[in-house]
Design an enzyme around this catalytic site. Structure first.
Site, PDB file in Angstrom:
ATOM      1  NE  ARG A 140       1.596   6.435   1.851  1.00 24.85           N
ATOM      2  CZ  ARG A 140       2.821   6.711   2.283  1.00 24.85           C
ATOM      3  NH1 ARG A 140       3.375   7.874   2.037  1.00 24.85           N
ATOM      4  NH2 ARG A 140       3.480   5.819   2.992  1.00 24.85           N
ATOM      5  CB  THR A 408       8.459  13.475   4.668  1.00 25.90           C
ATOM      6  OG1 THR A 408       8.495  12.100   4.320  1.00 25.90           O
ATOM      7  CG2 THR A 408       7.044  13.857   4.995  1.00 25.90           C
ATOM      8  CB  THR A 426       6.682  12.176   1.588  1.00 22.95           C
ATOM      9  OG1 THR A 426       8.017  11.735   1.765  1.00 22.95           O
ATOM     10  CG2 THR A 426       5.798  10.976   1.342  1.00 22.95           C
ATOM     11  CG  ASP A 450       6.574   4.486   3.674  1.00 22.95           C
ATOM     12  OD1 ASP A 450       7.621   4.211   4.286  1.00 22.95           O
ATOM     13  OD2 ASP A 450       6.145   5.648   3.567  1.00 22.95           O
ATOM     14  N   GLY A 501       9.838  13.027   8.658  1.00 20.99           N
ATOM     15  CA  GLY A 501      10.757  12.199   9.440  1.00 20.99           C
ATOM     16  C   GLY A 501      10.319  10.762   9.611  1.00 20.99           C
ATOM     17  N   GLY A 502       9.627  10.187   8.621  1.00 21.50           N
ATOM     18  CA  GLY A 502       9.226   8.782   8.747  1.00 21.50           C
ATOM     19  C   GLY A 502       8.442   8.585  10.027  1.00 21.50           C
TER      20      GLY A 502
HETATM   21  N1  GLY Z   1       7.247   8.042   3.653  1.00 17.34           N
HETATM   22  C1  GLY Z   1       7.102   8.327   5.010  1.00 17.34           C
HETATM   23  C2  GLY Z   1       5.699   8.190   5.478  1.00 17.34           C
HETATM   24  O1  GLY Z   1       4.798   8.236   4.670  1.00 17.34           O
HETATM   25  O2  GLY Z   1       5.478   7.999   6.630  1.00 17.34           O
END
Ligand code: GLY
Length: 597
Positions: A140, A408, A426, A450, A501-502
């Site tokens: 991340r 994503t 993403t 986020d 999809g978030g």
């Molecule tokens: N950017 C979407 C996620 O990481 O959930």
């Protein structure tokens, strides 16, 4: 679009059949061994699979039950891009394992699916090796050292758009370090070897296909920054069938292939990235890049009615929230039939409770005490399940939801040895912040959104999150990405799945898995079935247009649910073991492509 591939296609099989034929678990087999026949299907449990699909697919729903999956006798790669899936299979056929192929697929997606595939973003990878070892890798993005809690608030205390658009929106990218780390630990090939397909696609170009041309390259976001000339020359996006080359990206990839991730984090690519940041008031420095490290984490492992889920821990909420929801649902098992009001109600209520915990308690574990064991315990699920009224919706406060762009991408890989990899990666929004690194040839993420940029206010996904996920230098922003591997009750690999999809990533991945293991659908039906979503805030049960009957919607309203529709929910790419091989199904709502052999 139905999934297609270069493998033979054959009739879908139910999960029940996968267990009935455990002895046929895939492995190297004589070439030409036929896949299961219609007689095999008739011999197992087609009745349950057909009944589940009939109930879940209302009249007027955009898909019919009974679609084919792509069959691969040995191995399978499923992603949103044919080129990327083929890149993975090329590496598998050259003797690589699933990790080699996943890294090849990831770099290829950065070329052929630039709205979400990336080297300027981050991701999560779940690995299960054929010998039973499991691992999860967190690559991340992190907040730059100069980031601060209120950096996106205007003088009026309200959120600006700087967490979503432009140079200030980016976290320090993790993708290159993450993919190189996974390869070094569990792969068998060199970076140069697995990156060869991506390099070829960037340098020699590829014929624009529907996945690429659907990316909306001529949008206002890109037009503000350096990528306009390449992606939208003369105001026109590259048309399907034309050759698309990316010389800057090819040079970047060749430096990474030759010199390793140092080229990106300390070498000439870092120079271009930091120069781009400085051009637009961004704050990522050479020191931020040099300090970036991917992290191996202990997988979150859950159990639903005998099936094991191996999935992602924080800094993603995906694994915890999915397992917490499944634990609550297990209290109601066997669940009502898919497509019924009773099913939608109990799923929505379980999601509401899990997302309330997610939004308040989950965050980067280096910065917040994250109660993973408590949230995923069966005892806690029992106390939550006891709060659910089977006939009445509960309430969470309402607010104005944010917008939800495309973003994503997830890909699933299984090799001929039975090693499995699920990866979700993403830029956050489609094309991330819109900033294209001049000279580097790639888009930067807008992952800073986020974070709870303003705790208590919705982000671009309408998620309202708490202090635990507030911005701090060096912190990873909470994600929903949920690359998940499922084992059957015998401990055999059954599925690899995950989504884009978030927050709907969590729900859609869980629904596809539930469709298989709870409702007994084939993988193809599980992927084509209508989806639901609830994330506590906004307090609304969303369903896909025409995905529930009018009578079911009326019942849900009568129970007290606020009900909303979405054109489409999430983009899932999945693999499932079937007798004699694997089924792969790319997302039918998008342009997922399964390639097996
Ligand atoms: N950017 C979407 C996620 O990481 O959930």
């Amino acid at each position: 679009m139905p999934t297609t591939g270069n493998s033979i296609r054959h009739l879908s099989l139910s999960v029940a059949s996968a267990f009935a034929f455990v002895a046929c678990a895939p492995g190297p087999q004589p070439s030409g061994t036929p896949g299961p026949t219609r007689a095999d299907v008739a011999a197992v449990d087609p009745v349950r699979a057909a009944a589940a699909a009939r109930g879940a697919f209302p009249t007027g729903w955009r898909f019919e039950p009974g679609e084919d999956a792509t069959f691969g006798e040995h191995a399978m790669v499923v992603s949103v891009s044919r080129y990327a899936s083929e890149a993975g299979v090329e590496i598998l056929k050259a003797g690589g394992n699933a990790v080699d192929a996943a890294v090849a697929t990831g770099f290829a997606l950065a070329v052929t699916s630039p709205s979400n595939g990336n080297i300027g973003g981050g991701g999560f990878m779940t690995i299960r090796l054929a010998d039973g070892r499991t691992a999860t890798l967190d690559y991340r993005e992190t907040a730059p050292a100069a980031a601060s809690r209120d950096m996106y608030l205007g003088p009026d205390g309200k959120l600006t758009n700087k967490s979503t658009v432009g140079h200030l929106a980016s976290g320090v990218p993790g993708s290159v370090a993450g993919m190189a780390e996974a390869l070094a630990k569990y792969g068998t090939m060199s970076l140069a070897k697995v990156m060869a397909p991506a390099l070829r696609l960037a340098g020699e170009g590829f014929l624009v296909d529907s996945n690429f041309s659907s990316g909306g390259q001529c949008n206002r976001l890109i037009a503000q920054f350096g990528g306009k000339e390449l992606f939208c020359p003369g105001g026109q996006a590259a048309q399907p069938g034309t050759l698309f080359r990316q010389p800057d990206l090819a040079r970047t990839l060749s430096m990474i292939a030759a010199q390793g991730p140092k080229a990106f984090y300390e070498g000439p690519i870092a120079d271009s990235l930091v120069a781009e940041e400085q051009r637009g008031g961004g704050i990522i420095t050479k020191a931020d890049l040099k300090n970036y490290k991917p992290i191996w984490r202990t997988p979150v492992t859950g159990n639903y009615r005998g099936y094991t889920l191996i999935t992602m821990p924080p800094a993603s909420s995906g694994g915890v929230t999915m397992n917490q929801t499944l634990n609550i649902l297990e209290q109601f098992a066997p669940l009502p039939p898919a497509g019924s009001a009773a099913y939608a109600h109990v799923v929505a209520e379980a999601l509401r409770l899990s997302f309330m915990d997610r939004n308040a308690k989950l965050a980067d574990p280096a910065f917040a005490k994250v109660p993973i064991a408590e949230l995923t315990s069966k005892d806690y699920a029992k106390t939550l399940a006891a709060q659910i009224n089977r006939n009445r919706a509960s309430k969470t406060p309402a607010f104005d939801p944010g917008k939800e762009p495309e973003h994503t991408t997830h890909y699933s890989v299984v090799d001929a040895m039975g090693n499995a990899v699920g990866t979700t990666t993403t830029l956050n929004g489609g094309y991330g912040s819109g900033v294209w690194v001049r000279g580097g040839g790639f888009f930067m993420n807008n992952e800073m959104d986020d974070f709870a940029a303003a705790p208590g206010q919705p982000n671009m996904f309408g998620l309202v999150q708490g202090e635990a996920n507030a911005i701090q230098p060096g912190k990873r922003m909470l994600s929903a990405m949920s690359p998940t591997i499922v084992l059957d009750p015998n401990g055999q690999l059954l599925m690899v799945s995950g989504a884009a999809g978030g927050p709907t990533i969590i729900t859609a991945t869980m629904e596809v898995i539930l469709n298989v293991i709870e409702h007994g659908m084939t993988l193809a039906d599980a992927m084509h079935a209508p989806r639901l979503h609830h994330q506590a805030l906004p307090d609304q049960l969303d369903y896909e247009q025409r995905g529930l009957t009018g009578a079911v919607v009326d019942s849900l309203k009568a129970m007290g649910h606020t009900v909303g529709t979405r054109a489409s929910l999430a983009t899932v790419n999945s693999i499932m073991r079937v007798p004699g091989g694997w089924h792969g199904v790319g997302e039918p709502r998008a342009r997922g492509v399964a390639v097996g052999y």
